[in-house]
Design an enzyme around this catalytic site. Sequence first.
Site, mmCIF file in Angstrom:
data_model
loop_
_atom_site.group_PDB
_atom_site.id
_atom_site.type_symbol
_atom_site.label_atom_id
_atom_site.label_comp_id
_atom_site.label_asym_id
_atom_site.label_seq_id
_atom_site.Cartn_x
_atom_site.Cartn_y
_atom_site.Cartn_z
ATOM 1 N N ILE A 83 5.484 -10.833 16.440
ATOM 2 C CA ILE A 83 5.826 -11.580 15.232
ATOM 3 C C ILE A 83 4.594 -11.657 14.325
ATOM 4 O O ILE A 83 3.453 -11.534 14.798
ATOM 5 C CB ILE A 83 6.325 -13.012 15.568
ATOM 6 C CG1 ILE A 83 5.278 -13.757 16.402
ATOM 7 C CG2 ILE A 83 7.651 -12.976 16.277
ATOM 8 C CD1 ILE A 83 5.514 -15.244 16.449
ATOM 9 N N ASN B 168 4.820 -15.311 24.908
ATOM 10 C CA ASN B 168 3.551 -14.738 24.468
ATOM 11 C C ASN B 168 3.412 -14.888 22.943
ATOM 12 O O ASN B 168 4.250 -14.407 22.186
ATOM 13 C CB ASN B 168 3.512 -13.256 24.851
ATOM 14 C CG ASN B 168 2.122 -12.687 24.697
ATOM 15 O OD1 ASN B 168 1.312 -13.179 23.889
ATOM 16 N ND2 ASN B 168 1.820 -11.672 25.483
ATOM 17 N N ILE C 159 1.606 -13.481 20.775
ATOM 18 C CA ILE C 159 1.521 -12.278 19.939
ATOM 19 C C ILE C 159 2.730 -11.378 20.129
ATOM 20 O O ILE C 159 2.816 -10.315 19.542
ATOM 21 C CB ILE C 159 0.213 -11.482 20.186
ATOM 22 C CG1 ILE C 159 0.113 -11.092 21.657
ATOM 23 C CG2 ILE C 159 -0.987 -12.282 19.738
ATOM 24 C CD1 ILE C 159 -0.937 -10.033 21.901
ATOM 25 N N GLU C 160 3.690 -11.773 20.970
ATOM 26 C CA GLU C 160 4.913 -10.980 21.090
ATOM 27 C C GLU C 160 6.037 -11.737 20.367
ATOM 28 O O GLU C 160 6.140 -11.684 19.154
ATOM 29 C CB GLU C 160 5.221 -10.690 22.557
ATOM 30 C CG GLU C 160 4.150 -9.750 23.140
ATOM 31 C CD GLU C 160 4.415 -9.326 24.577
ATOM 32 O OE1 GLU C 160 5.579 -9.313 25.006
ATOM 33 O OE2 GLU C 160 3.432 -9.001 25.269
ATOM 34 N N MET C 161 6.867 -12.512 21.114
ATOM 35 C CA MET C 161 7.954 -13.227 20.438
ATOM 36 C C MET C 161 7.531 -14.626 19.983
ATOM 37 O O MET C 161 8.176 -15.222 19.128
ATOM 38 C CB MET C 161 9.164 -13.328 21.345
ATOM 39 C CG MET C 161 9.786 -11.947 21.569
ATOM 40 S SD MET C 161 11.060 -12.014 22.815
ATOM 41 C CE MET C 161 12.119 -10.693 22.243
#
Lengths: 315, 1073
Positions: free
Chosen positions: A77, A117, A119-121
Amino acid sequence: MLKFISVVFCFIVSFDVLADEPITPLVPIEGLSPDKVKLGQQLFNDNRLSKDNSISCASCHLLSKHGADNRTRSIGINGSQGIIKTPTVYNSAFNFVQFWDGRSRTLNQQVSGPIHNPIEMGSHWLEVIDKLSADPAVAVQFKTLYDDGLTAANVADAITTFERSLITLNSRFDRWLEGDEKALSANEKQGYQLFKAFGCISCHQGRNVGGNMYAYMGTMGDYFSDRGQPITVADYGRFNVTGVEDDKFLFKVPSLRLVALQRYFFHDASERRLVSAIEVMAKYQLGRNINEQDAELIAAFLRSLVGQHPLLEPQ
Amino acid sequence: MKRKLSNSIILQAVLFIALIALLFFFFKLNNLNSAEHKTRVEVLLSAERIDAELNQAGLQILTTSMRHYDSLSALYIRFDRLMDTLKAQPAGVFSATNPLIMDDVKNLVIHLQTKLELIERLKTQSALVRNGLLYLPTLSDEFRTQPSLSMINPNVYLTRLMAYQHFATDSTKAELLHEMEALDHWVQLYPENELVSNFQRHLLKSVEGLNKLSDIKKQFIGIPTKNLLESLRINYLDYHEVKVKERQQLSILLLMLCTVLIAFLIIILRRLDSSRIVAEEANTLLHNAVEKLYEGFALYSAQGSLRFTNSRWLALYGVDSMADYPCDLDELKTRKHDFIVEETEVEDEVTGLPFTLQKTKNGRWLQARDTPTSDGGLVCIRVDITDYKRAEHQLRKLGRAVEQSPISIVITDVQGLIEYVNPKFEEVTGYSFEDVKGTNPNILKAGYTSEVEHAALWHDLKAGNEWKGVFANRKKDGTEYWVSVTVSPIRDEAGVITNFVAIKEDITQQKADNVYLEMAAAVLDATPEGIMTTDAELRVTAVNPAFTEITGYQESDVLGKKPSMLSSGKHDADFYKKMWGVLIDKGRWASEVWNKRKDGSVYPQWLSINVVLNDKGEVSQYVAILTDISERKAQEEKIHYQAYYDGLTGLPNRSLLMDRVEHDLQIAKRKGHQSGLLFIDLDRFKRVNDTMGHEVGDQLLQEVAERLKIIIRSSDTISRFGGDEFVIYLTDISGPSDVAHVAEKIVDALSQPFDLNGFEVFTGASVGIALAPVDAVRPDDLLRLADLAMYKAKESGRNQYHFFARKMQDKINRRVMLEHLIRKGLEKNEFEVYYQPIVDCRSNTLFGLEALARWTHPDEGMISPVEFIPVAEESGLIAPLGEWVLTRACTDLVDIHHHCEGVHLSVNVSSRQYPLGFDAECVKRILDDTGIMGHDLSLEITESILLDDDPDILSWLNGFRALGVGLSIDDFGTGYSSLSYLKRFPIDYLKIDQAFVASLNTDDDSTPLVRAIIAMARSLNMKIIAEGVELKTQLDTIESLSCHYVQGYYFAKPMPKDQLLVWMADYLQKPSD
């Protein structure tokens, strides 16, 4: 000497076809509820699992490709970049642990990883459940399939059930294992013998051709200093989970089932060509120089490992 | 007293509940504890099992006998589950026990987790070591390509490394390190040489790997899980025992408490009982008195509750028992309508007293009187007056019947003057009652009745008799109509006639009814079913036109005749007997019947016969209905036809194909054409079915059928035989090439991929072909031969076709014959034993002899063991043959030992002999019989028998070893030669296969491989025998590799004992060089 080893192996192959091969054919996982698989697939593609509704599991795990994206690092994201190459979701049900560093034992535990996470979702289960329960259609689906309806555990279960259906069956290599002599060309068969003779098979074995043990990146040479790039946290591998000094640079051996479809190789995506990747592996994992011709033959064998799945683009 | 009673009941109930609750808690406590105990014991057992499996896995990884690690996944899942049950704070299922146990659990969790981590490390290190050991021999071979390095013998390092690998002791380690120092020297000498440094690097890595592996192994072995589990088990069982004792004490306490309670209860019950008896006696007196009353009686208390009632009361209200009746006035008020439907206040006509008239739900009329008592209660009495009411009602009903009667009724006085007419009379005649009141009924007369008749009427009536007759009457408007009249006198109680009543029925309608009968006859004429009626004596009384149409008989032909004239003669007497049985029993019968027409033709018909009975229940006539069913018959044949087709593919099935083949072969016999039968079996169909499901399998079969249909001509037959087998029959072909062409097309078509459900499915077909009349002339034979040829096609690699060849049949015949000959040969002693010498390389002396079975048949000549051994193995004859050879060779050895002391004997044992019962006992018997010592004998087995890793095989082999008999592996190197299994079995000798010896010093030089085998054998303490040595150069090479023994034509071929003795005499005299 090599020739003789292959002579001996030829004997093995002709006498005892399946029983003794260190690689076994992929088989579908039985007993999955078709409704849960369907629901899982829907959630796998659901952007609401991310904080700003911008990405879903499928954003990085492209099912039409090789179950992962064609980037060196995936984008989360707000355009944030991952720290390690995304591994494939295909056949992951057969891995003995999940993630490169094995920090989840099961697929079910793995689901929470990317959701939480930042830096992911970058989301949270509470948030995800809030968003999904606002959608009556989703809530009804859960009510009919699960006694306790829409919960984090059931979302994870549905996604996991879908992931367990992602097995690439019927590869030419598997057909050869089952006794179809003509499924492989002479080159591919020779590639397989080289794969075993060089010792690749010591780590890449089992039905997933990997995914069932840990190995050091750079067993026979200092891969990281030769790479030229500074060492990152992700490079420490399993050390990040256990904190044991001995576990530095130790990684889960990845499955090679769909490796032939990948654009980048290794956890750091440092290689772009399959043949080069094989050469790097020979040098740093086996301490051997492999000539281009042998590497090409092994690459041919690796291509025969690619199986079929209705969601995977036919090769 | 009543109140006292109910109080005691409450007390009683409370005590009971307390007692039951006590027992309930007692059992629940027991159950709860035992369930918890069961779970814990299960967890303990599971932990022990998992620990044992982890140990086994560790060992398998160390001995590299695990081909891949997939099987560990299932163990890991169980491991995780175990950890979940143990890890929940503070000690999983063992929480709430005692600190000793909980400590053990915590330690166990830590150690088991460590064990799992070590297994992962074992996997990682073991891969590294394995690859080093795989690569080092290759590197060592490269030394020979560089003559400048001839000073270095890399094998020394390899041998030391292997020694260290297998026996990781301080001494082997010291030796290895010593050699490594020497290598270091060479590296310094040749700093530029990449091979040397590479060799050293790999060697160092291997040593490092082995060290680590050895460390991990030590840690692994040092994990005290076994002790912990033991301690946990003992501590837990102690704890459990204490708990059980505590519980037992508690149980006894509880039981005692229960006993006291029960005693208390009994005392209370007894007291209650005596007071109840006194009360009951008083009650009974009152009861009996009231019960005797004919009136219904009830007594209500001042509070309105029903105190007392008699059974008459209940019966009047239609209630079976007290329980169904309201127990107080309030309830009665609400449920009143359950009992009373009508209630009116009435005054008694006689006494003038008021009472209530009630109509009950069950239709009774009751006179009800309720009187208050002095204590404010209420006495109620009910008298049943239903019978009066019913009589009243009856009268009203009869009056109404007359009013509403559909028949005209006239009542006159004795003079015949009208007193009453009913409305029907008014309606029919048009006269109102007012018109006719007091007149004579003669006004209706139409004038057709004679005076005589009239006089007779009156005569009869006055005599008090009933009169019946028919009149023509005239209505008020003048129209005439016909009536049937019945006139009866009415008498009073004294029997005096007071009135006459005339009942007149309009019969004008009846006269019209005959028309309907005529219509029915027309229907009979028009129906397509043939109808025939007979009288009770079976004489035909009528038939309809359809009967004539179906049978051809005119009415005149059959009237008065018996129906048997129609019979075709197709049914026997038994059939008719059954028919009559059913007819008499059920009154009707129906069946399919063959009858004969007038023109003599026979046809099928559906015949149904009904019996018509008269009023007395006797048969008055039979009615038979005939339907022509020739058309329905034709449809049934169609259904029968469908039985010849396969449901899935719509292709002819086996029976139809066989019919067609039979038919075609008959024609071929006359016309002399050739035909071909193709037997098709899909390759790997089972796999498609198993991995993708039956639906995909079925779809595949349908697609295959479609592809096959395109290939063949319309005159040919293609059929599915069930499963994945198809058969195609080609008729009238010009020769085998025609069939081959079709077969090629089939193989080609079916090897193209099928697209099923988005999967690309590959199958392919094996086709067997048999030709008529060349191969066979009977359908069964043709099919069998094609099937045989199909198997041949399968054997030679699938996806191809194969013609049946006489050779196949011959081969089978030969097998059968050989089996017979072997049996006979054993009886007739036709077998012989030949011996081939085995020579000790170092001393060039005779080491031993390999015994080999040979067979010369009186008619067939020499039959090769290559041919007869497989047949003997297949038929089980290897058991007597093997034993015979062993006995014979041992007997001969006694003689041979006279010429040369200590010669070793080696005899082959087939793996088939194991299941056939050949064992150490057998060998011991032969040794005892012949006087041979165990160490003079060794048995040769093939590698294949060791591959199963079966503990039974191990004990079988150990049985031989216990007799001192040696074991050798025959043809080593041709199967899967694994160090790990050789280590597990008690093997003394390895016989290197002659294929390897033959390729020594050739282009495909096998020297390094042989060297590796020898090095390995040495590390395992085995001796090597090289087979098939024919040339001096081979011998030299083998000697240079320090092989122990050789065998081959270079020294001697196998020979009978006599020749052997001559050869031995010659060889033993030669000086050893």
